[in-house]
Design an enzyme around this catalytic site. Structure first.
Site, mmCIF file in Angstrom:
data_model
loop_
_atom_site.group_PDB
_atom_site.id
_atom_site.type_symbol
_atom_site.label_atom_id
_atom_site.label_comp_id
_atom_site.label_asym_id
_atom_site.label_seq_id
_atom_site.Cartn_x
_atom_site.Cartn_y
_atom_site.Cartn_z
ATOM 1 C CB CYS A 14 27.297 59.304 56.001
ATOM 2 S SG CYS A 14 27.714 57.250 55.667
ATOM 3 C CB CYS A 55 29.689 54.022 61.214
ATOM 4 S SG CYS A 55 28.373 53.902 60.897
ATOM 5 C CG HIS A 73 24.283 54.295 62.048
ATOM 6 N ND1 HIS A 73 24.904 55.183 60.693
ATOM 7 C CD2 HIS A 73 22.699 53.479 61.692
ATOM 8 C CE1 HIS A 73 23.159 54.905 59.661
ATOM 9 N NE2 HIS A 73 22.851 54.524 60.861
#
Length: 252
Positions: free
Chosen positions: A55, A165, A167
């Site tokens: 992260c 990020c 994600h």
């Protein structure tokens, strides 16, 4: 995780998704640091030889503290703005990241080391992580929100976008749909796993004697949804691994 299973399939992995508290990028620095340390302590207690803090926000806010407490390799991630600056043809780079990452001292210190002739268009991707976590990475709602976030980057004429990020690589398909195939997308997953491999080799953990290890998915919210999302979005063949999905218990 996808890149780890591609390069190092023989190892056993625990993938911990703190979905109940996502997104981290909208929380305070103190909360992020404390929660990240607690989760890493939990993983170390499970016998992990190394931990990837997968992260950007947690890396920026907590990795120094984690490394001071835990004496196993801790590999962080950070937005690939340096390779983006090197690859951009017109020196205009978009950075799509969380608000916390963009405001962090670590990110801005890295930004200050890069040439002044490269323009970075910083854009917070508010709202994208919950949509991805809910399994809607390719949905219409995600596409509409992503289009709004990409508009300033597109208007500036960026030819390269940093996926800041962990994600956001799941949005590659949607970004291509909106901006076309000519845009260069940068993420650092390959470099991160190469660093993990070096660290494991230094610990003589590079060869477990098996072709495929186990993968345990832990979620603080919904383990079945996490497993389903992994199966849908990851390119790695999870059927080659022993796979389990569990709910994360209390973490102190």
């Amino acid at each position: 995780m996808d890149e780890a299973l591609r390069q190092l399939p023989q190892h056993d992995y625990i993938y911990l998704a703190d979905s109940a508290n996502a997104p981290y990028g909208e929380k305070s620095s103190d909360w992020i640091a404390a929660r990240s340390l607690s989760l890493c302590n939990y993983l170390a207690g499970k016998g992990c030889d190394a931990i990837v803090v997968a992260c950007n926000t947690a890396t920026a806010e907590a990795i120094k503290q984690i490394r001071e407490v835990l004496f196993i390799p801790i590999i962080g991630v950070e937005p690939g703005i340096k390779p983006a600056a090197m690859q951009s043809q017109n020196n205009i780079v978009g950075v799509l990241a969380t608000e916390a990452t963009l405001k962090s001292d670590k990110f801005n210190a890295l930004l200050n080391t890069l040439p002044d002739d490269c323009q970075f268009i910083k854009q917070a991707g508010a709202g994208l992580v919950p949509l991805i976590e809910s399994g809607n990475a390719d949905g219409e709602e995600t596409l509409e929100l992503l289009a709004k976030h990409l508009e300033p980057i597109q208007d500036a004429g960026a030819d390269t976008i940093v996926l800041g990020c962990t994600h956001y690589p799941f949005l590659r398909k949607s970004i291509r749909k909106l901006l076309g195939e000519s845009i260069t997308l940068i993420d650092t997953s390959d470099a991160v796993i190469r660093q993990l491999k070096r660290q494991l080799e230094s610990l003589q953990k590079e060869n477990s004697g098996k072709d495929f290890g186990s993968v345990t998915f832990l979620s603080s919210k919904n383990e079945e949804l996490l497993l389903s999302m992994a199966q849908d979005l990851m390119s790695a063949d999870l059927t080659s691994h022993q796979v389990d999905a569990c709910i994360l218990g209390e973490v102190k």
